[in-house]
Design a protein around this motif. Structure first.
Motif, PDB file in Angstrom:
ATOM      1  N   GLN A  99       0.832  -1.197   0.000  1.00  0.00           N
ATOM      2  CA  GLN A  99       0.000   0.000   0.000  1.00  0.00           C
ATOM      3  C   GLN A  99       0.874   1.257   0.000  1.00  0.00           C
ATOM      4  N   VAL A 100       0.282   2.346  -0.519  1.00  0.00           N
ATOM      5  CA  VAL A 100       0.933   3.657  -0.491  1.00  0.00           C
ATOM      6  C   VAL A 100       0.017   4.623   0.263  1.00  0.00           C
ATOM      7  N   VAL A 101       0.543   5.775   0.559  1.00  0.00           N
ATOM      8  CA  VAL A 101      -0.204   6.753   1.334  1.00  0.00           C
ATOM      9  C   VAL A 101      -1.539   7.086   0.651  1.00  0.00           C
ATOM     10  N   GLY A 102      -2.571   7.257   1.486  1.00  0.00           N
ATOM     11  CA  GLY A 102      -3.869   7.667   0.959  1.00  0.00           C
ATOM     12  C   GLY A 102      -3.836   9.111   0.480  1.00  0.00           C
ATOM     13  N   THR A 103      -4.718   9.441  -0.451  1.00  0.00           N
ATOM     14  CA  THR A 103      -4.776  10.804  -0.994  1.00  0.00           C
ATOM     15  C   THR A 103      -6.208  11.329  -0.961  1.00  0.00           C
ATOM     16  N   ASP A 104      -6.334  12.625  -0.802  1.00  0.00           N
ATOM     17  CA  ASP A 104      -7.642  13.264  -0.810  1.00  0.00           C
ATOM     18  C   ASP A 104      -8.225  13.177  -2.222  1.00  0.00           C
ATOM     19  N   PRO A 105      -9.451  12.667  -2.388  1.00  0.00           N
ATOM     20  CA  PRO A 105     -10.012  12.495  -3.726  1.00  0.00           C
ATOM     21  C   PRO A 105     -10.268  13.799  -4.469  1.00  0.00           C
ATOM     22  N   GLU A 106     -10.338  14.914  -3.754  1.00  0.00           N
ATOM     23  CA  GLU A 106     -10.590  16.198  -4.402  1.00  0.00           C
ATOM     24  C   GLU A 106      -9.312  16.984  -4.659  1.00  0.00           C
ATOM     25  N   THR A 107      -8.425  17.051  -3.663  1.00  0.00           N
ATOM     26  CA  THR A 107      -7.214  17.864  -3.800  1.00  0.00           C
ATOM     27  C   THR A 107      -6.004  17.036  -4.219  1.00  0.00           C
ATOM     28  N   ILE A 129      -2.552  12.084   2.570  1.00  0.00           N
ATOM     29  CA  ILE A 129      -3.111  12.128   3.918  1.00  0.00           C
ATOM     30  C   ILE A 129      -2.315  11.165   4.786  1.00  0.00           C
ATOM     31  N   PRO A 130      -1.319  11.662   5.523  1.00  0.00           N
ATOM     32  CA  PRO A 130      -0.476  10.787   6.346  1.00  0.00           C
ATOM     33  C   PRO A 130      -1.310   9.940   7.306  1.00  0.00           C
ATOM     34  N   GLY A 131      -0.907   8.682   7.463  1.00  0.00           N
ATOM     35  CA  GLY A 131      -1.609   7.776   8.366  1.00  0.00           C
ATOM     36  C   GLY A 131      -2.740   7.008   7.712  1.00  0.00           C
ATOM     37  N   THR A 132      -3.044   7.341   6.453  1.00  0.00           N
ATOM     38  CA  THR A 132      -4.046   6.572   5.713  1.00  0.00           C
ATOM     39  C   THR A 132      -3.351   5.835   4.571  1.00  0.00           C
ATOM     40  N   TRP A 133      -4.006   4.790   4.082  1.00  0.00           N
ATOM     41  CA  TRP A 133      -3.378   3.929   3.081  1.00  0.00           C
ATOM     42  C   TRP A 133      -4.359   3.583   1.966  1.00  0.00           C
ATOM     43  N   GLN A 134      -3.793   3.292   0.794  1.00  0.00           N
ATOM     44  CA  GLN A 134      -4.615   2.867  -0.334  1.00  0.00           C
ATOM     45  C   GLN A 134      -3.828   1.876  -1.188  1.00  0.00           C
ATOM     46  N   ALA A 191      -3.584   0.232 -13.567  1.00  0.00           N
ATOM     47  CA  ALA A 191      -2.679   0.817 -14.558  1.00  0.00           C
ATOM     48  C   ALA A 191      -2.833   2.336 -14.604  1.00  0.00           C
ATOM     49  N   GLU A 192      -4.052   2.816 -14.356  1.00  0.00           N
ATOM     50  CA  GLU A 192      -4.289   4.267 -14.392  1.00  0.00           C
ATOM     51  C   GLU A 192      -3.625   4.978 -13.219  1.00  0.00           C
ATOM     52  N   GLY A 193      -3.485   4.269 -12.102  1.00  0.00           N
ATOM     53  CA  GLY A 193      -2.882   4.864 -10.923  1.00  0.00           C
ATOM     54  C   GLY A 193      -3.820   5.827 -10.216  1.00  0.00           C
ATOM     55  N   VAL A 194      -3.332   6.424  -9.134  1.00  0.00           N
ATOM     56  CA  VAL A 194      -4.080   7.401  -8.350  1.00  0.00           C
ATOM     57  C   VAL A 194      -3.264   8.685  -8.305  1.00  0.00           C
ATOM     58  N   ALA A 195      -3.935   9.818  -8.473  1.00  0.00           N
ATOM     59  CA  ALA A 195      -3.242  11.111  -8.494  1.00  0.00           C
ATOM     60  C   ALA A 195      -2.728  11.481  -7.108  1.00  0.00           C
ATOM     61  N   ALA A 209       4.817   7.186 -10.577  1.00  0.00           N
ATOM     62  CA  ALA A 209       5.691   6.518  -9.599  1.00  0.00           C
ATOM     63  C   ALA A 209       5.188   5.093  -9.418  1.00  0.00           C
ATOM     64  N   HIS A 210       6.036   4.131  -9.744  1.00  0.00           N
ATOM     65  CA  HIS A 210       5.632   2.718  -9.766  1.00  0.00           C
ATOM     66  C   HIS A 210       6.412   1.923  -8.722  1.00  0.00           C
ATOM     67  N   PHE A 211       5.683   1.355  -7.765  1.00  0.00           N
ATOM     68  CA  PHE A 211       6.267   0.442  -6.782  1.00  0.00           C
ATOM     69  C   PHE A 211       6.009  -0.993  -7.262  1.00  0.00           C
ATOM     70  N   ASP A 212       7.061  -1.777  -7.326  1.00  0.00           N
ATOM     71  CA  ASP A 212       6.940  -3.173  -7.750  1.00  0.00           C
ATOM     72  C   ASP A 212       7.391  -4.061  -6.593  1.00  0.00           C
ATOM     73  N   ALA A 213       6.612  -5.094  -6.297  1.00  0.00           N
ATOM     74  CA  ALA A 213       6.914  -5.923  -5.123  1.00  0.00           C
ATOM     75  C   ALA A 213       6.810  -7.409  -5.446  1.00  0.00           C
ATOM     76  N   SER A 214       7.720  -8.188  -4.869  1.00  0.00           N
ATOM     77  CA  SER A 214       7.679  -9.640  -4.953  1.00  0.00           C
ATOM     78  C   SER A 214       7.686 -10.208  -3.544  1.00  0.00           C
TER      79      SER A 214
END
Length: 206
Positions: free
Chosen positions: A56-64, A68-73, A78-82, A197-202
């Protein structure tokens, strides 16, 4: 002994012999039996929640799009999250902007071998001249791992192995260097590059 008596004696013998065979069959069917069953994997079986693998990576505000530190998503499309990078829309030659991206291995038991890449954003076309001009500096938990690099050079950066539940913070600094002349700087006006920014994990056995 007459012929009749001999025949009767034979019949009696055959009947007696048949009775003996029946008794022998009953004795065979009454043998001792036993069995053993082993449940593979114990009470939890094979697989289950321990084999769940999730980064998981840090959560982000859907509008701005602000982190948001302490939250995760998950952000596993493929489209990713802004994610907002303060000042990125106003960058001019000589400027540097940056963003911190917390991440974690959310798996309950498995370790995660992580790598990081800056890749083209799917479905978008960057201005080649602008994309080549931009430089990136990447730091992991405050330690610089690549500096002043092109996008192409930020590929498969080894972030190490993270145990189950372990977190880290990746810092991405974006610089548009002064191009050395007014004309060269002005040539970059109005241009854009689309980078993901792409995180790849095994998974790694604990």
């Amino acid at each position: 002994m007459t012929a009749t008596e001999s025949t009767r004696g034979s019949k009696r013998f055959l009947v007696a012999g048949g009775s003996l065979l029946a008794v022998a069959g009953m004795l065979t069917a009454a043998a001792f039996t036993d069995f053993a069953n082993l449940n593979l994997g114990g009470d939890s079986g094979i697989g289950g929640d321990n084999t769940r693998f999730n980064i998981q990576v840090v959560g982000t505000d859907p509008e701005t799009n602000e982190p948001i530190p302490g939250t995760w998503q998950e952000a596993n499309t493929a489209e990713g999250v802004a994610i907002a990078v303060p000042g990125a829309d106003l960058i001019t030659p000589g400027d540097t902007v940056s963003v911190e991206i917390p991440f974690r291995n959310e798996s309950p038991a498995l370790g995660a071998d992580l790598a990081f890449t800056l890749q083209d954003r799917a479905g978008f076309v960057s201005d080649a001249e602008f994309a080549q001009a931009v430089r990136y500096t990447i730091a992991l938990d405050g330690t610089e791992i690549v500096a002043n690099a092109t996008q192409e050079a930020v590929a498969d950066l080894d972030l190490g192995v993270y145990a189950a539940g372990e977190e880290g913070v990746l810092s991405v600094s974006i610089t548009l260097p002064d191009q050395g002349s007014v004309e060269a700087n002005n040539a970059l006006q109005g241009k854009t590059t689309y980078v993901q920014a792409h995180f790849d994990a095994s998974s790694v056995q604990p």
